[in-house]
Design an enzyme around this catalytic site. Sequence first.
Site, short mmCIF file in Angstrom:
data_model
loop_
_atom_site.label_atom_id
_atom_site.label_comp_id
_atom_site.label_asym_id
_atom_site.label_seq_id
_atom_site.Cartn_x
_atom_site.Cartn_y
_atom_site.Cartn_z
CG ASP A 79 -2.11 -0.82 1.14
OD1 ASP A 79 -2.18 -1.67 0.22
OD2 ASP A 79 -3.01 -0.66 1.99
CG HIS A 130 -4.30 2.80 -0.61
ND1 HIS A 130 -5.29 2.11 0.07
CD2 HIS A 130 -3.46 3.27 0.38
CE1 HIS A 130 -5.06 2.16 1.37
NE2 HIS A 130 -3.96 2.86 1.59
CG HIS A 134 -4.27 7.22 3.14
ND1 HIS A 134 -4.51 7.16 4.51
CD2 HIS A 134 -3.96 5.95 2.78
CE1 HIS A 134 -4.33 5.92 4.93
NE2 HIS A 134 -4.00 5.16 3.91
CG HIS A 224 2.05 0.30 4.45
ND1 HIS A 224 1.70 -0.60 5.44
CD2 HIS A 224 0.94 1.04 4.19
CE1 HIS A 224 0.42 -0.40 5.77
NE2 HIS A 224 -0.07 0.57 5.02
#
Length: 268
Positions: A79, A130, A134, A224
Amino acid sequence: MPKQISAARRSSMVGLLTAASLALALSGCASYDVTAPADARADAPAADVKAKDAKDTKGGDAGGDVDCRKAKCVALTFDAGPSENTNRLLDILKENKAHATFFMLGKNHIAERPAEVKRIDAEGHELANHTWSHQILTEIKPDEVKRELSRVQDEVRKITGKTPTLMRPPQGRTDGTVSEISKELGLAQVLWSVTAKDYETTDSALITKRVLDQTKRDGIILLHDIYKGTVPAVPGILKELKKRGYTVVTVSQLLSPAKPEPGMAYRP
């Protein structure tokens, strides 16, 4: 009204919504469909199953094909990139002949690193969404949700000529509205079963241990590539997963012969 779903999906939804760690429950809304990868494969239309079996008989496609109905699969996902660490990660994945799904951020990531986006695609990894910046999708207006997702779709398409079919909501938080907008944009939602919480440590050994302690067949691993300790942990993770008999795949490979269903939330 939520659509009718199979008994397997209903079972998955009950288990999912009662799990204490389930981020979806934070939204307080369960008016959307949830299923596990194994249930998705079991529910795949007969035509897709036949097509998959026919391709397997012919030895798979040019990129190599995996049948997770037979293989002990686990999906590896990253991510919030691409970042300054992504090229090294791609080198590691290439060395280990492993493929992953990259849930990418738009602002300061896709927009600033189109070369890495191109490389992710060129080396057979899966491009996924994604959001642009965010934001927590359950806390913003529907128009903002659509903009957060569609901007990534547009930017990835502009760079690679391909449009993502998967998205991961920040913090795993979704609801009926987010699901409907995802469906409209052609995006399935992907959650996870394994997290190293690599945002809270730079200890690569600890990240490795956390991943391996949680991984089971059909799991979805969340990491990540933006954090300092994560990429150095990947070689050890891949080596041990292989030793334990796992085949590392993308999310779409994990679901096959089912195809990701827009709006559906997938979680082991």
